[in-house]
Scaffold this motif. Structure first.
Motif, PDB file in Angstrom:
ATOM      1  N   SER A  76       0.809  -1.218   0.000  1.00 58.70           N
ATOM      2  CA  SER A  76       0.000   0.000   0.000  1.00 58.70           C
ATOM      3  C   SER A  76       0.840   1.265   0.000  1.00 58.70           C
ATOM      4  O   SER A  76       0.328   2.352  -0.281  1.00 58.70           O
ATOM      5  CB  SER A  76      -0.925   0.005   1.219  1.00 58.70           C
ATOM      6  N   TRP A  77       2.129   1.168   0.329  1.00 56.25           N
ATOM      7  CA  TRP A  77       2.998   2.340   0.387  1.00 56.25           C
ATOM      8  C   TRP A  77       3.565   2.726  -0.973  1.00 56.25           C
ATOM      9  O   TRP A  77       4.205   3.766  -1.110  1.00 56.25           O
ATOM     10  CB  TRP A  77       4.167   2.068   1.329  1.00 56.25           C
ATOM     11  N   VAL A  78       3.356   1.892  -2.000  1.00 54.26           N
ATOM     12  CA  VAL A  78       3.960   2.171  -3.305  1.00 54.26           C
ATOM     13  C   VAL A  78       3.330   3.414  -3.926  1.00 54.26           C
ATOM     14  O   VAL A  78       4.004   4.421  -4.188  1.00 54.26           O
ATOM     15  CB  VAL A  78       3.817   0.947  -4.225  1.00 54.26           C
ATOM     16  N   LEU A  79       2.045   3.376  -4.174  1.00 52.12           N
ATOM     17  CA  LEU A  79       1.313   4.525  -4.722  1.00 52.12           C
ATOM     18  C   LEU A  79      -0.017   4.657  -3.985  1.00 52.12           C
ATOM     19  O   LEU A  79      -1.080   4.340  -4.534  1.00 52.12           O
ATOM     20  CB  LEU A  79       1.092   4.358  -6.226  1.00 52.12           C
ATOM     21  N   PRO A  80       0.015   5.123  -2.752  1.00 56.13           N
ATOM     22  CA  PRO A  80      -1.241   5.240  -2.000  1.00 56.13           C
ATOM     23  C   PRO A  80      -2.027   6.482  -2.417  1.00 56.13           C
ATOM     24  O   PRO A  80      -1.475   7.456  -2.943  1.00 56.13           O
ATOM     25  CB  PRO A  80      -0.765   5.351  -0.556  1.00 56.13           C
ATOM     26  N   PHE A 127       5.680   7.702   2.589  1.00 59.83           N
ATOM     27  CA  PHE A 127       6.691   8.488   1.868  1.00 59.83           C
ATOM     28  C   PHE A 127       8.094   7.972   2.164  1.00 59.83           C
ATOM     29  O   PHE A 127       8.897   7.755   1.253  1.00 59.83           O
ATOM     30  CB  PHE A 127       6.563   9.965   2.254  1.00 59.83           C
ATOM     31  N   LEU A 128       8.402   7.756   3.443  1.00 56.77           N
ATOM     32  CA  LEU A 128       9.734   7.267   3.807  1.00 56.77           C
ATOM     33  C   LEU A 128       9.975   5.861   3.278  1.00 56.77           C
ATOM     34  O   LEU A 128      11.082   5.540   2.823  1.00 56.77           O
ATOM     35  CB  LEU A 128       9.900   7.290   5.326  1.00 56.77           C
ATOM     36  N   ALA A 129       8.958   5.005   3.336  1.00 55.36           N
ATOM     37  CA  ALA A 129       9.129   3.636   2.836  1.00 55.36           C
ATOM     38  C   ALA A 129       9.453   3.626   1.351  1.00 55.36           C
ATOM     39  O   ALA A 129      10.374   2.927   0.902  1.00 55.36           O
ATOM     40  CB  ALA A 129       7.869   2.821   3.116  1.00 55.36           C
ATOM     41  N   GLY A 130       8.727   4.406   0.563  1.00 56.44           N
ATOM     42  CA  GLY A 130       8.985   4.437  -0.872  1.00 56.44           C
ATOM     43  C   GLY A 130      10.324   5.044  -1.221  1.00 56.44           C
ATOM     44  O   GLY A 130      11.054   4.529  -2.077  1.00 56.44           O
ATOM     45  N   VAL A 131      10.696   6.136  -0.548  1.00 55.28           N
ATOM     46  CA  VAL A 131      11.961   6.806  -0.853  1.00 55.28           C
ATOM     47  C   VAL A 131      13.147   5.925  -0.455  1.00 55.28           C
ATOM     48  O   VAL A 131      14.109   5.771  -1.228  1.00 55.28           O
ATOM     49  CB  VAL A 131      12.019   8.164  -0.134  1.00 55.28           C
ATOM     50  N   ILE A 132      13.100   5.332   0.733  1.00 55.24           N
ATOM     51  CA  ILE A 132      14.209   4.483   1.181  1.00 55.24           C
ATOM     52  C   ILE A 132      14.354   3.265   0.271  1.00 55.24           C
ATOM     53  O   ILE A 132      15.461   2.861  -0.091  1.00 55.24           O
ATOM     54  CB  ILE A 132      13.999   4.074   2.644  1.00 55.24           C
ATOM     55  N   THR A 155      13.716   5.636 -10.583  1.00 58.41           N
ATOM     56  CA  THR A 155      13.637   5.880  -9.139  1.00 58.41           C
ATOM     57  C   THR A 155      13.659   7.372  -8.818  1.00 58.41           C
ATOM     58  O   THR A 155      12.993   7.816  -7.875  1.00 58.41           O
ATOM     59  CB  THR A 155      14.798   5.180  -8.429  1.00 58.41           C
ATOM     60  N   VAL A 156      14.424   8.160  -9.577  1.00 56.74           N
ATOM     61  CA  VAL A 156      14.418   9.610  -9.353  1.00 56.74           C
ATOM     62  C   VAL A 156      13.039  10.190  -9.632  1.00 56.74           C
ATOM     63  O   VAL A 156      12.518  11.020  -8.868  1.00 56.74           O
ATOM     64  CB  VAL A 156      15.498  10.285 -10.223  1.00 56.74           C
ATOM     65  N   ALA A 157      12.424   9.739 -10.731  1.00 53.35           N
ATOM     66  CA  ALA A 157      11.067  10.203 -11.032  1.00 53.35           C
ATOM     67  C   ALA A 157      10.077   9.744  -9.964  1.00 53.35           C
ATOM     68  O   ALA A 157       9.164  10.487  -9.580  1.00 53.35           O
ATOM     69  CB  ALA A 157      10.639   9.688 -12.410  1.00 53.35           C
ATOM     70  N   TYR A 158      10.259   8.545  -9.455  1.00 49.29           N
ATOM     71  CA  TYR A 158       9.372   8.024  -8.407  1.00 49.29           C
ATOM     72  C   TYR A 158       9.509   8.821  -7.116  1.00 49.29           C
ATOM     73  O   TYR A 158       8.504   9.163  -6.476  1.00 49.29           O
ATOM     74  CB  TYR A 158       9.687   6.550  -8.166  1.00 49.29           C
ATOM     75  N   VAL A 159      10.747   9.124  -6.725  1.00 50.72           N
ATOM     76  CA  VAL A 159      10.952   9.926  -5.512  1.00 50.72           C
ATOM     77  C   VAL A 159      10.360  11.317  -5.685  1.00 50.72           C
ATOM     78  O   VAL A 159       9.728  11.857  -4.763  1.00 50.72           O
ATOM     79  CB  VAL A 159      12.453   9.990  -5.174  1.00 50.72           C
ATOM     80  N   GLY A 160      10.557  11.925  -6.856  1.00 56.01           N
ATOM     81  CA  GLY A 160       9.965  13.231  -7.096  1.00 56.01           C
ATOM     82  C   GLY A 160       8.453  13.206  -7.064  1.00 56.01           C
ATOM     83  O   GLY A 160       7.805  14.120  -6.515  1.00 56.01           O
ATOM     84  N   PHE A 161       7.864  12.159  -7.610  1.00 59.82           N
ATOM     85  CA  PHE A 161       6.410  12.033  -7.576  1.00 59.82           C
ATOM     86  C   PHE A 161       5.907  11.841  -6.152  1.00 59.82           C
ATOM     87  O   PHE A 161       4.888  12.431  -5.754  1.00 59.82           O
ATOM     88  CB  PHE A 161       5.983  10.862  -8.462  1.00 59.82           C
ATOM     89  N   LYS A 162       6.615  11.015  -5.368  1.00 55.84           N
ATOM     90  CA  LYS A 162       6.210  10.814  -3.968  1.00 55.84           C
ATOM     91  C   LYS A 162       6.286  12.123  -3.173  1.00 55.84           C
ATOM     92  O   LYS A 162       5.403  12.416  -2.365  1.00 55.84           O
ATOM     93  CB  LYS A 162       7.109   9.767  -3.322  1.00 55.84           C
ATOM     94  N   PHE A 163       7.332  12.906  -3.417  1.00 52.58           N
ATOM     95  CA  PHE A 163       7.471  14.168  -2.700  1.00 52.58           C
ATOM     96  C   PHE A 163       6.357  15.142  -3.087  1.00 52.58           C
ATOM     97  O   PHE A 163       5.771  15.804  -2.219  1.00 52.58           O
ATOM     98  CB  PHE A 163       8.844  14.774  -3.007  1.00 52.58           C
ATOM     99  N   ALA A 164       6.074  15.239  -4.389  1.00 53.90           N
ATOM    100  CA  ALA A 164       5.000  16.136  -4.825  1.00 53.90           C
ATOM    101  C   ALA A 164       3.650  15.666  -4.304  1.00 53.90           C
ATOM    102  O   ALA A 164       2.803  16.476  -3.914  1.00 53.90           O
ATOM    103  CB  ALA A 164       4.990  16.213  -6.352  1.00 53.90           C
ATOM    104  N   TYR A 177       3.171  14.002  -1.541  1.00 51.06           N
ATOM    105  CA  TYR A 177       3.119  14.206  -0.091  1.00 51.06           C
ATOM    106  C   TYR A 177       2.937  15.679   0.271  1.00 51.06           C
ATOM    107  O   TYR A 177       2.221  16.005   1.235  1.00 51.06           O
ATOM    108  CB  TYR A 177       4.403  13.659   0.529  1.00 51.06           C
ATOM    109  N   LYS A 178       3.552  16.573  -0.499  1.00 49.62           N
ATOM    110  CA  LYS A 178       3.504  17.993  -0.162  1.00 49.62           C
ATOM    111  C   LYS A 178       2.405  18.769  -0.898  1.00 49.62           C
ATOM    112  O   LYS A 178       1.884  19.756  -0.365  1.00 49.62           O
ATOM    113  CB  LYS A 178       4.859  18.642  -0.477  1.00 49.62           C
ATOM    114  N   LEU A 179       2.058  18.367  -2.111  1.00 47.19           N
ATOM    115  CA  LEU A 179       1.163  19.181  -2.927  1.00 47.19           C
ATOM    116  C   LEU A 179      -0.162  18.498  -3.227  1.00 47.19           C
ATOM    117  O   LEU A 179      -1.221  19.116  -3.102  1.00 47.19           O
ATOM    118  CB  LEU A 179       1.859  19.536  -4.260  1.00 47.19           C
ATOM    119  N   TRP A 180      -0.130  17.257  -3.654  1.00 51.79           N
ATOM    120  CA  TRP A 180      -1.330  16.577  -4.146  1.00 51.79           C
ATOM    121  C   TRP A 180      -1.725  15.466  -3.195  1.00 51.79           C
ATOM    122  O   TRP A 180      -1.485  14.289  -3.469  1.00 51.79           O
ATOM    123  CB  TRP A 180      -1.101  15.989  -5.546  1.00 51.79           C
TER     124      TRP A 180
END
Length: 308
Positions: free
Chosen positions: A143-147, A155-160, A288-297, A299-302
């Protein structure tokens, strides 16, 4: 006799300080200071002891707060890698069988050093999969991949996971590709070649003799560059039907079919590892860079996603 009649004037002491200090001057310094020092020591020693006790407790609590978790302590990291150990033992047995025990003893440090480093690289991937990824997925799921709702934990699980995959897979998949390629060259290719030759003979029992075509006019060079008609191999069912009569035919089917199947499996495994290595080397970092950027956006924006 004249000095006896001289009268010494009294010292000017309006505050009476000489009278107060006279006993102190007449008494030895140690005798006057010992009582006050002993009383001071008796009063300050318990205070110093209590301060030291508080300092020790603060130090212990600070060390306890700074001490990492047992799972994060490098001294407690003891990876268990049975597959990597099996590869190491297999490589050691093969080398001893090829060069002999005497030559192996002479070059043992070099051989063991190379095999141990191969085992270490394989163990990194194996322990990461079976000691980190699999237990975490069993406990947390996917569930942490694309919740839909991004939290700190997801967020931390996906980024790590993404960053760790870069460091571990980019270097280790190349080693796996090298091992599989060597295995296909020295193991899969001979099986594939022998099985292909034997299976071709079994196919010849199915193909009917080709009819002679009318002779065509040859060119200047005698038609040596004219393409021959392509050979269409028969299906598996046709080969089995043509060779299943008799024990010799069945044994030939089993023997040549098994050799060819093992060789083709080795070939497909090599192609799969090569494709995986190309993907990891070229696209895993970008993914992975695109995935981390998507997770950050996210978490913070959408949050929640999609944001309408």
């Amino acid at each position: 006799g004249a000095m006896r009649g001289v009268r010494v004037p009294p010292q000017f002491d309006p505050l009476g300080l000489l009278d107060r200090t006279a006993p102190l001057l007449a008494t030895p310094p140690t005798a006057s200071l010992l009582p006050s020092f002993s009383s001071l020591t008796a009063a300050t020693i318990p205070l110093l002891l209590s301060t030291a006790a508080h300092a020790d407790s603060f130090k212990a609590s600070s060390l306890a707060a700074l001490t990492p978790d047992a799972a994060l302590d490098p001294d407690n990291f003891r990876p268990v890698c049975p597959a990597s150990d099996g590869v190491y033992r297999f490589g050691q047995t093969v080398i001893v069988g090829l060069v002999g025990p005497e030559n192996y003893k002479e070059y043992a440090p070099l051989i063991a050093g190379g095999l141990l480093r191969v085992r270490l690289e394989l163990c990194v991937v194996e322990s990461f999969v079976y000691e980190a990824i699999v237990p975490f997925i069993k406990e947390k799921g996917l569930s942490w991949v694309l919740p839909l709702h991004e939290t700190v934990e997801t967020f931390l699980a996906g980024v790590i996971f993404a960053i760790a995959s870069n460091f571990i897979l980019i270097g280790s998949t190349k080693l796996v590709t090298v091992i599989v390629t060597y295995g296909d060259v020295f193991f899969g290719f001979p099986f594939r070649a022998l099985g292909g030759i034997g299976w071709r003979r079994l196919e010849d029992n199915v193909i009917a003799p080709a009819r002679e075509e009318p002779q065509q006019k040859k060119g200047i060079l005698g038609g040596i560059f004219r393409q021959k008609p392509e050979r269409v191999p028969p299906s598996l069912e046709e080969v089995v039907e043509a060779n299943k009569a008799g024990s010799v035919g069945v044994a030939s089917l089993v023997l040549w079919g098994s050799l060819r199947a093992v060789g083709e499996t080795s070939k497909q495994l090599r192609r799969l590892t090569e494709a995986l290595d190309i993907f990891v080397g070229r696209y895993l970092l970008l993914t992975t860079v695109a995935y981390v950027g998507f997770k950050f956006a996210h978490y913070k924006l959408w949050d929640p996603f999609p944001y309408l």
